[in-house]
Enzyme design. Structure first.
Site, PDB file in Angstrom:
ATOM      1  N   ASN A 208     -60.193 -12.850  19.339  1.00 50.81           N
ATOM      2  CA  ASN A 208     -60.578 -12.137  20.559  1.00 50.81           C
ATOM      3  C   ASN A 208     -60.012 -10.721  20.499  1.00 50.81           C
ATOM      4  O   ASN A 208     -59.385 -10.332  19.515  1.00 50.81           O
ATOM      5  CB  ASN A 208     -60.094 -12.877  21.805  1.00 50.81           C
ATOM      6  N   ASP A 277     -59.587 -21.043  23.145  1.00 47.76           N
ATOM      7  CA  ASP A 277     -59.827 -22.330  23.806  1.00 47.76           C
ATOM      8  C   ASP A 277     -60.460 -23.338  22.856  1.00 47.76           C
ATOM      9  O   ASP A 277     -60.367 -24.547  23.070  1.00 47.76           O
ATOM     10  CB  ASP A 277     -60.750 -22.137  25.016  1.00 47.76           C
ATOM     11  N   LYS A 336     -56.256 -21.328  38.542  1.00 47.32           N
ATOM     12  CA  LYS A 336     -55.493 -21.530  37.308  1.00 47.32           C
ATOM     13  C   LYS A 336     -54.025 -21.802  37.618  1.00 47.32           C
ATOM     14  O   LYS A 336     -53.390 -22.659  36.990  1.00 47.32           O
ATOM     15  CB  LYS A 336     -55.635 -20.297  36.410  1.00 47.32           C
TER      16      LYS A 336
END
Length: 400
Positions: A208, A277, A336
């Site tokens: 990322n 993830d 979250k």
């Protein structure tokens, strides 16, 4: 502030009379004060005034060297624990933003490693001018901090923003600055930073855009605040912070094991890393050659580090997470926080200009477990790091 070395840079504005009061109050608090002035500042208040108040020489000329064995502007820059520019005119702000060094004040400011606080003072329309705002934004990115004054009556007759902060406000900021140095004394802090790389074959991987800048800034700040710091870092181009234990990892699985081991004997975990993830279900031993047909890669979930570690934490330990979102930022951050049993979460909108990956600034909102929210304006990542650590310690004091 007793015994601290404070350099006051006075520039050419009517608010320079406040700088005289500030000098007097700094001396009364026990600070060692050196004053440097621009040529324009001397039109409003004489160097003699500051010499009497600071009980020391006033620096006004780059080419005057009272001690031949020293270069004065370098000596002042190195001597300072902190530098305050008060008042800071539009001109000095522009010079600093562009790296101009044409007098004693600007050469000293370019040479210093000390923290620099800027107290702007100018006409409201000058303050709001796009060029001034642009220069202030550049300085924030470079790590300078601003002490804003309140709106009010200005010397030009206008009413609005542009007044220099009162000396008492500046003194309060400096008190907090120096008190920070003991904030995390005796604490063990684990910080994660950067991206992970999930291997496909020997030459390809998924990753990322995280640069690691926010996590590294937190590690540096925690060290400055007296903590024993472990930085668990994915692959980045950044230099490791000095005085910090660094554990270099590559994959999400490696990060999980490093965090699990380090947090066992630590007080605080701040998870600023952007961890994958998903990871490829099959990893090829050899480079996969180009095929005529399409290539589909089956992915499997990685370990949710925050959620897993939070089930193991003791009542005395604190976990801080990050929520980098592009929409419904606060809403998703709160979810979250609850789902992963965090103590605090730092929310930021990665779609906002100046906030998110790769840049040097961030606009954050810190949310406590009890629902308390603290939004902050656009800050340098260095200053944002201090705010995150201050809020973490505030939370610990309330809970424990």
């Amino acid at each position: 502030m007793k015994g601290k070395n404070v350099v006051l840079a006075v520039t050419g504005g009517i608010a320079s009379y406040k700088a005289a009061n500030l000098t007097s109050q700094l001396v009364q608090k026990g600070a060692n004060v050196k004053v440097m002035m621009t040529e324009s500042a001397q039109k409003f208040v004489t160097p003699l005034t500051f010499q009497a108040l600071s009980r020391g020489p006033v620096y006004v000329d780059t080419f005057t060297e009272p001690e031949p064995e020293k270069i004065a502007h370098i000596d002042v820059a190195d001597w300072a624990d902190v530098i305050i520019i008060a008042p800071a005119t539009a001109n000095i702000i522009a010079k600093l933003a562009q790296g101009i060094a044409d007098d004693f004040v600007t050469t000293s400011l370019l040479a210093t490693k000390a923290a620099v606080y800027i107290a702007p003072a100018m006409n409201v329309h000058m303050y709001e001018h796009p060029a001034v705002q642009r220069n202030m934004a550049l300085l924030r990115q470079d790590g300078f901090s601003f002490i804003e004054g309140e709106e009010g009556y200005l010397a030009c007759g206008w009413v609005g923003k542009g007044r220099m902060a009162e000396p008492e406000v500046i003194l309060d900021v400096l008190d907090k600055h120096f008190n920070r140095s003991q904030l995390l004394q005796g604490k063990k802090v684990v910080i994660t930073a950067g991206p992970t790389q999930e291997k496909i074959d020997p030459v390809r991987y998924f990753t990322n855009q995280s640069s690691g800048k926010m996590g590294y800034a937190i590690a540096e700040a925690a060290k400055q605040l007296g903590a024993e710091v472990t930085l668990i870092s994915g692959p980045t181009s950044l230099q490791y912070p000095s005085g910090v234990k660094v554990v270099a990892i590559t994959s999400a699985e490696e990060m999980y094991h490093a965090v699990d081991e380090a947090f066992t004997h630590s007080d605080i975990l701040i998870k600023a890393a952007a961890v994958a993830d998903y990871t490829p279900k099959v990893v090829y031993d050899q480079k996969r050659k180009k095929q005529q047909d399409e290539w589909s890669i089956e992915m499997e979930r990685t370990v949710d580090i925050l959620q897993t570690i939070s089930t193991k934490k003791s009542p005395s330990q604190v976990i801080v997470g990050f929520a980098a979102e592009s929409e419904k930022v606060v809403e998703y951050a709160k979810k979250k926080l609850e789902k992963k049993n965090l103590d605090l979460i730092v929310a930021n909108n990665i779609s906002e200009v100046g906030s998110g990956f790769k840049g040097d600034t961030n606009q954050i909102t810190i949310i406590h477990r009890n629902g308390e929210m603290k939004p902050f304006p656009l800050l340098s990542k260095q200053e944002a790091a201090f705010r995150i650590l201050e809020e973490t310690m505030l939370y610990m004091k309330k809970v424990h």
